[in-house]
Motif scaffolding. Sequence first.
Motif, PDB file in Angstrom:
ATOM      1  N   LYS A 311       0.575  10.562   8.519  1.00 17.43           N
ATOM      2  CA  LYS A 311       1.296  11.408   8.076  1.00 17.43           C
ATOM      3  C   LYS A 311       2.682  10.912   7.696  1.00 17.43           C
ATOM      4  CE  LYS A 311      -0.344  15.820  10.140  1.00 17.43           C
ATOM      5  NZ  LYS A 311      -0.282  16.874  10.858  1.00 17.43           N
ATOM      6  N   LEU A 312       3.073   9.913   8.553  1.00 18.00           N
ATOM      7  CA  LEU A 312       4.556   9.233   8.521  1.00 18.00           C
ATOM      8  C   LEU A 312       4.127   8.306   7.337  1.00 18.00           C
ATOM      9  CD1 LEU A 312       5.500   8.076  12.313  1.00 18.00           C
ATOM     10  CD2 LEU A 312       6.585   9.742  10.479  1.00 18.00           C
ATOM     11  N   LEU A 313       3.093   7.770   7.018  1.00 17.26           N
ATOM     12  CA  LEU A 313       2.700   6.799   5.913  1.00 17.26           C
ATOM     13  C   LEU A 313       3.073   7.326   4.341  1.00 17.26           C
ATOM     14  CD1 LEU A 313      -0.032   4.662   6.970  1.00 17.26           C
ATOM     15  CD2 LEU A 313       2.223   4.032   7.110  1.00 17.26           C
ATOM     16  N   TRP A 314       2.991   8.732   4.428  1.00 15.53           N
ATOM     17  CA  TRP A 314       3.371   9.532   3.135  1.00 15.53           C
ATOM     18  C   TRP A 314       4.661   9.160   2.822  1.00 15.53           C
ATOM     19  CZ3 TRP A 314       1.001  15.143   3.952  1.00 15.53           C
ATOM     20  CH2 TRP A 314      -0.347  14.947   4.243  1.00 15.53           C
ATOM     21  N   ALA A 315       5.488   8.849   3.631  1.00 18.46           N
ATOM     22  CA  ALA A 315       6.919   8.433   3.148  1.00 18.46           C
ATOM     23  C   ALA A 315       7.075   7.483   2.002  1.00 18.46           C
ATOM     24  CB  ALA A 315       7.871   7.889   4.349  1.00 18.46           C
ATOM     25  N   PHE A 316       5.986   6.483   2.104  1.00 21.14           N
ATOM     26  CA  PHE A 316       5.864   5.464   0.903  1.00 21.14           C
ATOM     27  C   PHE A 316       5.571   6.105  -0.542  1.00 21.14           C
ATOM     28  CE2 PHE A 316       4.770   2.841   4.593  1.00 21.14           C
ATOM     29  CZ  PHE A 316       5.584   1.729   4.100  1.00 21.14           C
ATOM     30  N   TYR A 317       5.236   7.389  -0.459  1.00 20.65           N
ATOM     31  CA  TYR A 317       5.123   8.090  -1.727  1.00 20.65           C
ATOM     32  C   TYR A 317       6.426   8.089  -2.569  1.00 20.65           C
ATOM     33  CZ  TYR A 317       0.517   9.231  -1.451  1.00 20.65           C
ATOM     34  OH  TYR A 317      -1.349   9.380  -1.318  1.00 20.65           O
ATOM     35  N   ILE A 318       7.634   8.022  -1.718  1.00 23.33           N
ATOM     36  CA  ILE A 318       8.890   7.935  -2.769  1.00 23.33           C
ATOM     37  C   ILE A 318       9.191   6.672  -3.128  1.00 23.33           C
ATOM     38  CG2 ILE A 318       9.918  10.049  -1.159  1.00 23.33           C
ATOM     39  CD1 ILE A 318      11.376   7.833   0.230  1.00 23.33           C
ATOM     40  N   LEU A 319       8.368   5.678  -2.716  1.00 23.97           N
ATOM     41  CA  LEU A 319       8.710   4.237  -3.269  1.00 23.97           C
ATOM     42  C   LEU A 319       7.622   3.660  -4.313  1.00 23.97           C
ATOM     43  CD1 LEU A 319       9.429   2.505   0.255  1.00 23.97           C
ATOM     44  CD2 LEU A 319      11.108   3.269  -1.250  1.00 23.97           C
ATOM     45  N   ARG A 320       6.871   4.653  -4.805  1.00 18.58           N
ATOM     46  CA  ARG A 320       5.746   4.407  -5.769  1.00 18.58           C
ATOM     47  C   ARG A 320       6.189   5.057  -7.008  1.00 18.58           C
ATOM     48  NH1 ARG A 320       1.014   6.335  -1.684  1.00 18.58           N
ATOM     49  NH2 ARG A 320       1.332   4.537   0.029  1.00 18.58           N
ATOM     50  N   ASP A 321       5.944   4.288  -8.106  1.00 13.44           N
ATOM     51  CA  ASP A 321       6.272   4.958  -9.409  1.00 13.44           C
ATOM     52  C   ASP A 321       5.255   5.756  -9.853  1.00 13.44           C
ATOM     53  OD1 ASP A 321       8.551   3.347 -10.336  1.00 13.44           O
ATOM     54  OD2 ASP A 321       7.383   1.429 -10.744  1.00 13.44           O
ATOM     55  N   PRO A 322       5.413   6.856 -10.606  1.00 16.38           N
ATOM     56  CA  PRO A 322       6.890   6.989 -11.265  1.00 16.38           C
ATOM     57  C   PRO A 322       7.815   7.814 -10.627  1.00 16.38           C
ATOM     58  CG  PRO A 322       5.236   8.605 -12.046  1.00 16.38           C
ATOM     59  CD  PRO A 322       4.572   7.940 -10.982  1.00 16.38           C
ATOM     60  N   PHE A 323       7.740   8.218  -9.327  1.00 15.75           N
ATOM     61  CA  PHE A 323       8.705   8.899  -8.512  1.00 15.75           C
ATOM     62  C   PHE A 323       9.927   7.862  -8.185  1.00 15.75           C
ATOM     63  CE2 PHE A 323      10.908  10.778  -4.975  1.00 15.75           C
ATOM     64  CZ  PHE A 323      10.351  12.257  -4.951  1.00 15.75           C
ATOM     65  N   PHE A 324       9.523   6.781  -8.053  1.00 18.95           N
ATOM     66  CA  PHE A 324      10.791   5.830  -7.520  1.00 18.95           C
ATOM     67  C   PHE A 324      11.690   5.757  -8.636  1.00 18.95           C
ATOM     68  CE2 PHE A 324      12.709   1.624  -7.198  1.00 18.95           C
ATOM     69  CZ  PHE A 324      13.322   1.772  -5.930  1.00 18.95           C
ATOM     70  N   SER A 325      10.861   5.325  -9.865  1.00 19.98           N
ATOM     71  CA  SER A 325      11.909   5.039 -11.031  1.00 19.98           C
ATOM     72  C   SER A 325      12.505   6.300 -11.429  1.00 19.98           C
ATOM     73  CB  SER A 325      10.724   4.476 -12.202  1.00 19.98           C
ATOM     74  OG  SER A 325      10.203   3.409 -12.009  1.00 19.98           O
ATOM     75  N   LYS A 326      12.108   7.488 -11.435  1.00 17.16           N
ATOM     76  CA  LYS A 326      12.636   8.771 -11.846  1.00 17.16           C
ATOM     77  C   LYS A 326      13.677   9.193 -10.785  1.00 17.16           C
ATOM     78  CE  LYS A 326       9.070  10.052 -15.091  1.00 17.16           C
ATOM     79  NZ  LYS A 326       9.828  10.095 -16.349  1.00 17.16           N
ATOM     80  N   TYR A 327      13.524   9.069  -9.532  1.00 21.91           N
ATOM     81  CA  TYR A 327      14.271   9.942  -8.397  1.00 21.91           C
ATOM     82  C   TYR A 327      14.727   9.013  -7.682  1.00 21.91           C
ATOM     83  CZ  TYR A 327      11.845  13.656 -10.729  1.00 21.91           C
ATOM     84  OH  TYR A 327      11.376  14.782 -11.589  1.00 21.91           O
TER      85      TYR A 327
END
Length: 369
Positions: A311-327
């Motif tokens: 579950k903690l590894l889900w934090a990496f989703y904020i570092l993956r594009d396109p989420f990272f580039s947009k937000y």
Amino acid sequence: MEAYRRWVWKNREFVHSLETFVNGLTWLLPERFSDSEIAPEAVTSILGIVAGINQHIIEKSAAQIQFGVQDHGFPLSLCLSAVKELETLVEVVAQHFYGDDKKWNSIALTEAIKAMIRLIMMRESGYKMLLNGGVTLNIGDALDVSQPSVRNPPMQSVTGRPGTHYGPGHFYDFRYGGPHSLEGRAMVALSRFGENAKMNYQPTWLSRSQSRDFEQSDAQQEKPTLASVFSEKGLVGAAFVFGEVLYIMRPIIYVLFIRKYGLRSWIPWFSSLSMDILAMSLLSFTSNLSRKGKNSLLLSAVEKDELKRRKLLWAFYILRDPFFSKYTRHHLENSEKILNPIPFVGFFTAKLVELIIGAQTRYTYTSAS
């Protein structure tokens, strides 16, 4: 080789300290985010493989001494660790020679190899949950380090790994379980959060009486097959196996979608997140039923910790594009501007933001696979 094995086991604490120091020095290697990153990554990969071999030696020796386990089979966990340490080097080399678009072929091949190894390990273990992506041996509660009586165990994981993969009291490299990778180390602050987000335990070994009971009970039980799991556990067993297979297959599916739709598309991002959520829902379903005593598929303490780690590894989703580039990137840069006037704080914030942005450019630094 036997002399080296004995030396590693005898000096395991020194080996751990030395690896931590040497891996820390790789932060100082030049050209980290340049086009000529191949050499630094090659050094990091070699160090990671050596650490993985030492980890395998220590865990195997401890199992032989404490449980009388003689494992003469192919070292799948060691093979998996080596692939994980090489994956960033493969990505860098592929990008250098084939470009950004075609590098995904090499990354997909690497993820396919890892998935195949994990599926084999799952079958060989009798369809148990993989700990730290398969790097750590799952022998149930035989490895329970949370007890006060084992604060100073004879053996501790050289990497704290899982996985982890540095004893989970500290962040581990999400590629392996410890700060071996660049941003894996880079993110030793953000990762395996503890690739990281590590396990809440460190390898510890129970008393000899407990180990004898474990050895005897293990010898009396045959390794479950897929058919026996389905027949004996029913729907719960099927949900557990399907959830674990989803978890194993998610990275390769994610990469194949990126290869088809591109990194800027939301389809790979949402598909990967959906698979993670579904896999966790199925595994949590079996865990909840076990707590209520409604089935015999009981999760051990380390397996419950593994669910928390995932579950903690889900934090990496904020570092993956396109989420990272947009937000994410926008908020990071704003934070840097706000903190920049503050002495020291502004300097370290700028370096941290630079590191995160650099790490985000590599799939393997944020894949958490």
